[in-house]
Scaffold this active site. Structure first.
Site, PDB file in Angstrom:
ATOM      1  N   CYS A  19      33.252  30.769  35.886  1.00  0.00           N
ATOM      2  CA  CYS A  19      33.851  31.512  34.784  1.00  0.00           C
ATOM      3  C   CYS A  19      33.359  31.001  33.436  1.00  0.00           C
ATOM      4  O   CYS A  19      33.556  31.656  32.413  1.00  0.00           O
ATOM      5  CB  CYS A  19      35.371  31.437  34.845  1.00  0.00           C
ATOM      6  SG  CYS A  19      36.040  29.761  34.808  1.00  0.00           S
ATOM      7  N   ARG A  41      30.000  29.582  33.046  1.00  0.00           N
ATOM      8  CA  ARG A  41      28.542  29.464  32.936  1.00  0.00           C
ATOM      9  C   ARG A  41      27.847  30.253  34.036  1.00  0.00           C
ATOM     10  O   ARG A  41      28.404  30.458  35.119  1.00  0.00           O
ATOM     11  CB  ARG A  41      28.110  28.002  33.016  1.00  0.00           C
ATOM     12  CG  ARG A  41      28.288  27.356  34.374  1.00  0.00           C
ATOM     13  CD  ARG A  41      27.933  25.854  34.358  1.00  0.00           C
ATOM     14  NE  ARG A  41      28.862  25.108  33.531  1.00  0.00           N
ATOM     15  CZ  ARG A  41      28.547  24.548  32.363  1.00  0.00           C
ATOM     16  NH1 ARG A  41      27.316  24.626  31.899  1.00  0.00           N
ATOM     17  NH2 ARG A  41      29.449  23.896  31.666  1.00  0.00           N
ATOM     18  N   GLU A  87      37.259  18.214  34.210  1.00  0.00           N
ATOM     19  CA  GLU A  87      37.789  19.044  35.306  1.00  0.00           C
ATOM     20  C   GLU A  87      36.897  18.902  36.537  1.00  0.00           C
ATOM     21  O   GLU A  87      35.707  18.638  36.451  1.00  0.00           O
ATOM     22  CB  GLU A  87      37.914  20.498  34.857  1.00  0.00           C
ATOM     23  CG  GLU A  87      36.618  21.165  34.447  1.00  0.00           C
ATOM     24  CD  GLU A  87      35.962  21.931  35.580  1.00  0.00           C
ATOM     25  OE1 GLU A  87      36.560  22.041  36.650  1.00  0.00           O
ATOM     26  OE2 GLU A  87      34.838  22.392  35.393  1.00  0.00           O
TER      27      GLU A  87
END
Length: 454
Positions: A50, A52, A114
């Protein structure tokens, strides 16, 4: 052959543009084959998330590879190379490897630290393996990138400092509603992002309902988080009962329309609804944000907050953790370079030993002609002695050249060996070096970190 990374990400492109690159597994497989069927790309991995869409490719020529990859990406997005050029980043050779490692570690994510991107990279590598688009060049680099990501998350505190994109979005919902614990939430989508959202909500004490186009998946996820499953046909009623709606499907069009949410808001009074849209392309129709009592958190909002110095969505990522992660990346890069240099010099060492063996054989044959009466035992002893002499003479130089090749520095010891001993091997290497020289001399600015399209 050389490694090239070409793509767009949240660092340079708006969410509206990233949406145009959205790809399912079938799309990714098609793009992989288009890449390796092009003139200059021999191997390829496509990382599509979402945040890249990036291609990591082994290419024959720098400029030819950039053009091939850019054209295919532009076609996927329904645009032209010229339209995409302001948003595209290009990394080459060591820069490309360093960029891949940084992405795998979560340091290039919208939310620093993340972990989801590591799983996405693993899936992208697995798909490329299934489609046969990775080979000797990309296998070790992809495997090392996955190793880097695991090490960074295991050996630094960046996991504690960072947060997932889901957690960052839910923090906004928490702040808007004055707390999430005990509230009802509906998660639409039971894929990896949906599972992450449902799990995160459950850990925060939220009553979770899961809905999906595949009821079995919804039921399985709901059971895993102690929630319940619901049919998509009941979407209006389920939204009406929820305080938080999280959407993260892989649909190519709108899943939650303005009319649906407007109907669900009827009779709620002052009860707010926070809609968290984490899908790309987006699941929620734009008009939903204009409805009274509805607050929408989507990727565009998160991207804008990340770019605001006053409100970084990662919270306060400890500088020490980031430095430690970058240190691990540099260590792994150095090790990879050493292994590559050692591998590059190995054929020259092998050729040198083969040449020495040929010289020994020739001299022993000449000795046989000069001393025809020499008995077999003596002949064998002479052969062993000469062989030991040659082995001892070559041992130190070959060990040393391996060490030197693995050490930092720009000397090409393989070429030095070939030149010193007249080793006529690896004719392709000269062509490869010429290609690299050609790329560098065309325009050195193209090799700047994160440089744009040529």
């Amino acid at each position: 052959m050389s490694l090239l990374a070409v793509g767009v990400s949240h660092q340079t492109a708006p969410v509206s543009l990233l949406e145009q690159f959205a790809m399912g597994a079938d799309d990714m497989a098609k793009v992989l084959h288009e890449l390796v069927d092009s003139d200059h790309v021999s191997e390829a991995i496509v990382l599509a998330t979402c945040n890249r869409v990036e291609v990591f490719a082994e290419v024959e020529k720098f400029h030819g590879g950039v053009v091939d990859v850019s054209r295919i990406l532009a076609r996927q997005a329904g645009g032209t190379v010229e339209e995409l050029s302001p948003y595209v980043t290009v990394h080459y050779e060591d820069q490309a490897v360093a960029h891949l490692f940084t992405v795998a570690a979560g340091l290039d994510s919208m939310v620093v630290g993340e972990t989801q991107v590591l799983g996405q990279l693993r899936a992208a590598y697995a798909l490329a393996q299934e489609e046969g688009t990775v080979g000797r060049a990309l296998h070790p680099i992809a495997q090392r990138a996955l190793r880097v990501g695991k090490r960074v998350h295991a050996e630094t505190g960046i996991d504690r400092a960072g947060a997932s994109l889901v957690a960052a979005a839910l923090d906004r919902a928490d702040a808007r509603l004055g707390g999430l614990a005990g509230r009802p939430a509906l998660v639409v989508g039971a894929g990896s992002m949906g599972a992450l959202a449902a799990t995160t909500l459950a850990r925060r004490g939220v009553q979770v309902t899961v809905s999906s186009r595949t009821p079995e998946h919804a039921a399985r996820l709901a059971e895993a988080v102690g929630g319940r499953a619901a049919e998509l046909a009941d979407l209006t009623a389920e939204i009406a009962a929820a305080d938080v709606l999280v959407t993260c499907t892989g649909a190519s069009g709108i899943v939650v329309g303005t009319d649906t949410v407007a109907a669900a808001m009827t009779g709620r009074g002052d009860r707010q609804l926070v809609v968290v849209d984490l899908a790309l392309p987006r699941d929620v129709e734009a008009g939903v944000a204009g409805l009274p009592g509805v607050h929408v958190v989507d990727l565009a909002l998160l991207q804008g907050e990340r770019q605001s110095a006053e409100a970084p969505i990662a919270g306060s990522v400890a500088a020490d953790d980031v430095r430690a992660a970058r240190g691990l990346i540099e260590t792994e890069l150095s090790q990879l370079r050493a292994e590559q240099h050692a591998a590059a010099v190995a054929p020259a060492i092998s050729a040198l030993r083969n040449q020495a063996a040929e010289v020994v054989d020739a001299e022993l044959l000449r000795l046989s002609g000069r001393l025809p009466d020499l008995d077999a035992r003596s002949r064998a002893e002479v052969a062993r002695t000469v062989g030991r002499v040659v082995d001892k003479l070559l041992h130190e130089p070959t060990v040393r050249v391996k060490e030197l090749a693995s050490a930092p520095g720009g000397t090409d010891y393989a070429d030095a060996l070939r030149a010193l001993f007249g080793l006529g091997i690896d004719a392709d290497v000269e062509g490869e070096h010429a290609t690299l020289a050609e790329a560098v001399t065309v325009d050195p600015e193209d090799l700047r970190p994160g440089g744009g399209l040529p």
